[in-house]
Design a protein around this motif. Structure first.
Motif, PDB file in Angstrom:
ATOM      1  N   THR A  42      13.986  20.313 -11.000  1.00 20.83           N
ATOM      2  CA  THR A  42      13.770  19.114 -11.827  1.00 20.83           C
ATOM      3  C   THR A  42      14.412  19.287 -13.200  1.00 20.83           C
ATOM      4  OG1 THR A  42      11.682  18.683 -10.670  1.00 20.83           O
ATOM      5  CG2 THR A  42      12.006  17.603 -12.791  1.00 20.83           C
ATOM      6  N   ILE A  68      16.749  16.108  -4.910  1.00 21.75           N
ATOM      7  CA  ILE A  68      16.167  16.105  -3.563  1.00 21.75           C
ATOM      8  C   ILE A  68      15.376  17.389  -3.305  1.00 21.75           C
ATOM      9  CG2 ILE A  68      16.753  16.214  -1.114  1.00 21.75           C
ATOM     10  CD1 ILE A  68      16.815  13.433  -2.243  1.00 21.75           C
ATOM     11  N   ALA A  71      11.871  17.412  -4.914  1.00 23.68           N
ATOM     12  CA  ALA A  71      10.883  16.634  -4.151  1.00 23.68           C
ATOM     13  C   ALA A  71      10.455  17.371  -2.891  1.00 23.68           C
ATOM     14  CB  ALA A  71      11.460  15.267  -3.809  1.00 23.68           C
ATOM     15  N   GLN A 174      13.443  10.502  -1.838  1.00 21.11           N
ATOM     16  CA  GLN A 174      12.712  11.114  -2.940  1.00 21.11           C
ATOM     17  C   GLN A 174      11.393  10.380  -3.195  1.00 21.11           C
ATOM     18  OE1 GLN A 174      14.226  10.437  -6.820  1.00 21.11           O
ATOM     19  NE2 GLN A 174      13.324  12.290  -7.717  1.00 21.11           N
ATOM     20  N   SER A 177       8.853  11.144  -0.436  1.00 15.94           N
ATOM     21  CA  SER A 177       8.345  12.515  -0.568  1.00 15.94           C
ATOM     22  C   SER A 177       7.343  12.626  -1.705  1.00 15.94           C
ATOM     23  CB  SER A 177       9.507  13.486  -0.786  1.00 15.94           C
ATOM     24  OG  SER A 177      10.403  13.470   0.307  1.00 15.94           O
ATOM     25  N   ASN A 178       7.658  12.010  -2.858  1.00 17.88           N
ATOM     26  CA  ASN A 178       6.727  12.068  -3.984  1.00 17.88           C
ATOM     27  C   ASN A 178       5.430  11.315  -3.679  1.00 17.88           C
ATOM     28  OD1 ASN A 178       8.440  13.615  -5.559  1.00 17.88           O
ATOM     29  ND2 ASN A 178       9.415  11.839  -6.513  1.00 17.88           N
ATOM     30  N   SER A 207       7.240   8.273  -7.853  1.00 18.53           N
ATOM     31  CA  SER A 207       7.858   7.670  -6.666  1.00 18.53           C
ATOM     32  C   SER A 207       8.248   6.213  -6.891  1.00 18.53           C
ATOM     33  CB  SER A 207       6.897   7.760  -5.478  1.00 18.53           C
ATOM     34  OG  SER A 207       5.749   6.962  -5.697  1.00 18.53           O
TER      35      SER A 207
END
Length: 675
Positions: A42, A68, A71, A174, A177-178, A207
């Motif tokens: 990140t 990516i 996440a 992403q 996933s978040n 997200s």
């Protein structure tokens, strides 16, 4: 264009990244490692945004791959499931690999055509398949959500990829996933705390702006809600740090509570008066110990087995168990032979739980229609009582785990194990002190007997001499027969005095290699007619390959003959009574053990069975002087002999004779150990 408004956020994330490094170094868990990698990616992604990397290039590929991968790491940290065939290969790896390849390709070739287009479609399909397989495994969330969401979004991503809108696929992956990470955090930490709220809400908000940004990206610069995403990242990182601190505080609190409970449990156990084990209140002491274990430990059931003189196990105390269960366990202990117990202990049914505590599956010991099977009492925790020689003297069964949702920990078992060790040590110490006390008592009696014999021997010699002269003088007269009686009784008195002297002073006889198997079989064969006449069931059990000992054959034969006669003579003439006499001979690496038991009347006081001057009247009272001679013979051979009463009736004599390699050990080794 360089976006300077992201610099403060980048600085904050960099400092927080140092905190995650320290947290991982403190506890090197998989979850903290994935968190560290996630926040590193990140921070790397944010650094590329600050640097203004937006055009297709290797730097842009690194930025998208970091986005990516971050996440994926957060998602994998909350669901670290692996393939069944490859337990070290996590599903997150299979899910992240095609997405990383997808991100690299579109970052370098944003308008991918031809075979690159189909490669991207394959990546989207592979990521969807990995996510679906991942979601089908049992997890914190319901399967309809963990498997349904990848199927729906995966189908959308495959279609969008086929349509050529590649960038939206990354944002959608992403965001999904978040979102799933936010749900997993809420499901894993079921509490309303700042750490859980900041983390779950942070991933949820994280997200949303990604989708909004992707929609409005074509109409100009990112909207303000997208810029607020950076502050959301900081909030999420702070929340995860708070989560770790909250967990550690909770663990410290639980550890203090467990430590306090363990200390209180140890104090309760220390109040048990184990000195009662040496007296007539031994059963009460065992019962009190079981009751304290049930009250203070994590177990609601406790039962204590002790090995009897017949080498089987009997229940001496229990707490928290109903009568049918106790009766079933009592029957189990009685029917298990020492050989079966030894084989069972080294079988797969006995596993080490932790420390000295065993997790035991009792079903191999069951018989058809076993009451324990009907009661569903199949498994139990067991702590053996071991002597310093390594032999099992008993066993404590524990069951009915309190708070079964919490696993057992070493501090749950350590206090009970220490109590069991104290019980075993105290039992062995008491047995040792009893042997020493008996030896000292009989030694004192021997000294007294030697003094009396010395004082009587000289006048008795004079009596024998004059009686012989008078007997010769009165030859052919009526008084001759009376004088013969006087001389015979004087000779009998002399024999008694000689036996008293022998009780005190070892006989200087030669020791040779002797087979106890031959001696016992000869005696049983010699007395077979008497056994049949009295209808006594003789059971002779001699271990295979019984080694020979060093001893005097005639003395040993005399001793065993008297011990067997001691059991035969106590039976009444009532043939309606079942009469059983057992002779069991076994050996270990140090000694040979001979057990002679019967189901006749017991000893009034087993501790005084070898006292030659005992005035106790009982069916076995006539054995006193004879058993004292047996004691002297066993002592001369460097062994031990003890008397026991059996339950519910019967008596037993146990003779322990050392094997030749122990003949040179000091005689006072046990006494020295006691001191």
């Amino acid at each position: 264009m360089t976006e300077f408004y992201r610099i403060p956020v980048l600085a904050l994330l960099s400092m927080l990244l140092v905190v995650f490094v320290l947290l991982y170094l403190q506890a090197r868990t998989t979850r903290r490692l994935l968190w560290l990698v996630g926040w590193s990616m990140t921070t790397l992604h944010l650094a590329t945004e600050v640097a203004g990397v937006r055009r297709p290039s290797i730097g842009f590929a690194v930025s998208n791959a970091a986005m990516i991968l971050a996440a994926m790491m957060f998602l994998g940290s909350m669901s670290p499931l692996a393939f069944k065939r490859w337990p070290r290969f996590l599903y997150v790896y299979a899910f992240a690999a095609p997405l990383l390849l997808f991100a690299v390709v579109i970052s370098i070739y944003p308008q991918a055509n031809g075979w690159l287009h189909w490669l991207l479609v394959l990546c989207a399909f592979t990521a969807t398949w990995a996510a679906m397989m991942w979601g089908l495994r049992k997890n914190l969330l319901p399967r309809w959500l963990t498997a349904g969401l990848p199927i729906v979004l995966g189908a959308v991503c495959i279609w969008i990829t086929y349509d050529g809108n590649y960038s939206f696929v990354l944002f959608l992956a992403q965001s999904a996933s978040n979102l799933m990470t936010a749900l997993l955090f809420a499901a894993a930490y079921r509490r309303w705390s700042p750490g859980v709220m900041f983390t779950s809400l942070g991933f949820f908000l994280w997200s949303m702006p990604a989708v909004i940004d992707s929609i409005f990206a074509a109409h100009g610069p990112p909207v303000m809600v997208g810029r607020g995403l950076n502050l959301v990242k900081v909030m999420t990182a702070v929340g995860m740090i708070l989560l770790v601190l909250e967990d550690e505080l909770a663990q410290n609190k639980v550890a203090k509570e467990r430590d306090y409970r363990a200390r209180m449990e140890m104090e309760r156990y220390s109040e048990i008066d184990l000195s009662l084990l040496s007296g007539v209140n031994a059963d009460a002491a065992y019962q009190h110990a079981c009751e304290v274990i049930v009250a203070a430990s994590r177990f609601s059931q406790a039962l204590l087995f002790l090995r009897s003189v017949e080498s089987n196990f009997h229940v001496v105390a229990h707490a928290g168990m109903d009568d049918p269960l106790v009766v079933g366990l009592e029957a189990l202990g009685k029917r298990v032979t020492p050989e079966q117990a030894d084989r069972f202990r080294h079988s797969e049914s006995v596993a080490i739980e932790m420390g000295n505590t065993l997790n035991v599956d009792l079903r191999p010991l069951f018989v058809p229609s076993d009451p324990l099977d009907r009661l569903q009492y199949h498994r139990t925790y067991a702590i053996p009582l071991e002597t310093r020689k390594g032999t099992v003297d008993g066993c404590l069964f524990l069951g009915g785990l309190k708070q079964p949702e919490q696993p057992l920990r070493p501090d749950d078992l350590l206090p009970v194990e220490l109590l069991v060790a104290r019980l075993a040590a105290m039992r062995e110490h008491n047995a040792l002190m009893q042997r020493i006390a008996r030896s000292e008592k009989l030694a004192g009696l021997g000294q007294m007997a030697a003094g009396v014999a010395h004082e009587l021997n000289n006048p008795l010699t004079v009596v024998l001499g004059y009686s012989e002269i008078l007997q010769e003088t009165l030859e052919g007269r009526p008084e001759h027969e009376n004088m013969s009686v006087v001389r015979g009784e004087a000779q009998r008195m002399k024999q008694i005095i000689e036996s008293m002297l022998r009780f005190w002073r070892p006989s200087p006889v030669e020791h040779v290699s002797v087979s106890l198997t031959e001696i016992l079989r000869d005696i049983c064969q010699l007395r077979r007619t008497e056994f049949n006449r009295r209808q006594i069931d003789l059971q002779l059990h001699i271990a295979d390959d019984l080694p020979e000992i060093d001893g005097n054959r005639s003395q040993l034969q005399q001793m065993f003959l008297h011990l067997i006669n001691n059991s035969v003579e106590v039976f009444s003439s009532d043939n309606r009574q079942a009469k059983t006499l057992r002779v069991d001979v076994s050996h270990d690496g140090d000694e040979i053990r001979v057990l002679i038991s019967d189901n006749g009347p017991g000893f009034v006081d087993p501790d005084r069975a070898f006292d030659p001057f005992s005035a106790i009247k009982s069916p076995r009272a006539g054995a006193g002087k004879g058993l004292s001679v047996c004691y002297a013979i066993v002592r001369d051979h460097g062994g031990e002999i003890t008397a026991h009463n059996l339950q519910p009736h019967g008596a037993a004599l146990v003779v322990q004779l050392p094997l030749p390699r122990r003949r040179n050990e000091p005689e006072l080794s046990d006494e020295a150990l006691a001191h």
